[in-house]
Design a protein around this motif. Structure first.
Motif, PDB file in Angstrom:
ATOM      1  N   VAL A  76       2.235  31.134 -60.651  1.00 32.64           N
ATOM      2  CA  VAL A  76       1.802  30.379 -61.830  1.00 32.64           C
ATOM      3  C   VAL A  76       2.846  29.334 -62.206  1.00 32.64           C
ATOM      4  N   GLU A  77       4.127  29.669 -62.038  1.00 34.95           N
ATOM      5  CA  GLU A  77       5.204  28.734 -62.361  1.00 34.95           C
ATOM      6  C   GLU A  77       5.397  27.664 -61.299  1.00 34.95           C
ATOM      7  N   GLY A  78       4.648  27.748 -60.195  1.00 34.04           N
ATOM      8  CA  GLY A  78       4.709  26.710 -59.175  1.00 34.04           C
ATOM      9  C   GLY A  78       5.639  26.986 -58.013  1.00 34.04           C
ATOM     10  N   TYR A  79       6.180  28.193 -57.930  1.00 36.15           N
ATOM     11  CA  TYR A  79       7.031  28.546 -56.789  1.00 36.15           C
ATOM     12  C   TYR A  79       6.186  28.711 -55.526  1.00 36.15           C
ATOM     13  N   ASP A  80       6.662  28.185 -54.396  1.00 36.14           N
ATOM     14  CA  ASP A  80       6.179  28.648 -53.115  1.00 36.14           C
ATOM     15  C   ASP A  80       6.749  30.044 -52.882  1.00 36.14           C
ATOM     16  N   LEU A  81       6.041  30.867 -52.105  1.00 39.78           N
ATOM     17  CA  LEU A  81       6.410  32.272 -52.007  1.00 39.78           C
ATOM     18  C   LEU A  81       6.549  32.729 -50.565  1.00 39.78           C
ATOM     19  N   VAL A  82       7.512  33.614 -50.349  1.00 42.43           N
ATOM     20  CA  VAL A  82       7.595  34.426 -49.138  1.00 42.43           C
ATOM     21  C   VAL A  82       7.466  35.865 -49.612  1.00 42.43           C
TER      22      VAL A  82
END
Length: 258
Positions: free
Chosen positions: A24-30
């Motif tokens: 939701v905060e816009g982080y790309d994720l691993v």
């Protein structure tokens, strides 16, 4: 510039709540977990819903090979990880005297060894860039009197102490390290360990979303230890300051499995 967060134990509970909130905060994720199919489905869901890049990384962090897979991703210099959430962990539903070496070693490898290894893999790059966040998910069980027969509470005491020590050492570099110490939280954790929590009063439970909300708020306020919710702040004060005989009497049935 888009930031990237790596979350372990990411498909359920506190790890899943971190993944959702950071997306939701816009982080790309691993996202790291053992169940490859579940991990792939959750990653696809988050990517479609929030428009971020989500990379599933299947790994069993209680093994050397699993840790090495995640360390390799943390070491990629041209795609740095800005936030590491060490959330993966287990408890055992067996008193120590009836436990096994194999079970206890698995707990220590996941709750302690993996946290140390991944922190050490992520930290040098963060220090060099002079930015980055590491959240190590601990527990209020790690404070105060040791819980009878529980290596879980001992492992979480280590995580909290380790996080505080590393946080102080890197503070001048603007890298933030924090121990997140929730109380009883509604997740799959107790069910997976085979721990019957049906008699636990409803008012003691937190939601994973509350834990993550408070943890991120405290991280960004510069706290080194975060204890979500006022009732657990009071509990930690008691564990630290009340007579230890009284604390043992009150806590003897909890067994540290928070």
């Amino acid at each position: 510039m888009t930031k990237t967060a790596l979350v372990t134990g990411a498909t359920a509970g506190i790890g899943g709540a971190f993944a959702r909130r950071l997306a939701v905060e816009g982080y790309d994720l691993v996202l790291v977990a053992r169940d490859e199919a579940r991990l792939a489905a959750f990653s696809a869901e988050l990517a479609e819903r929030h428009g971020v890049t989500v990379v599933p990384l299947a790994a069993d962090l209680s093994t050397v090979e699993g840790c090495e897979r995640v360390e390799a991703r943390l070491a990629v210099a041209d795609s740095p990880v800005d936030m590491l959430v060490n959330n993966a962990g287990i408890s055992l539903n067996t008193p120590f005297l009836r436990s096994t070496v194999e079970g206890e070693e698995q707990l220590l490898r996941l709750n302690i060894h993996a946290v140390m290894r991944l922190t050490l893999a992520a930290l040098p790059g963060m220090v060099e860039r002079r930015r980055g966040d590491i959240i190590n998910v601990s527990s209020v069980a790690g404070f105060g009197t040791p819980m009878p027969g529980s290596t879980y509470s001992a492992s979480k005491a280590w995580v909290t102490n380790f996080s505080q020590s590393i946080a102080e050492s890197v503070r001048p570099t603007r890298v933030r390290v924090m121990a997140l110490c929730p109380g009883y939280t509604r997740t799959e954790f107790h069910d997976r360990a085979g721990i019957n929590m049906s008699k636990m009063p409803e008012w003691l439970w937190l939601s994973a979303e509350e834990v993550v909300r408070d943890g991120l708020r405290d991280l960004r306020r510069g706290k080194i230890v975060s204890v979500p919710d006022w009732k657990y702040k009071v509990a930690v004060f008691g564990l630290r300051h009340l007579p230890q005989g009284l604390v043992r009497t009150v806590s003897k049935d909890a067994r540290g499995r928070i």
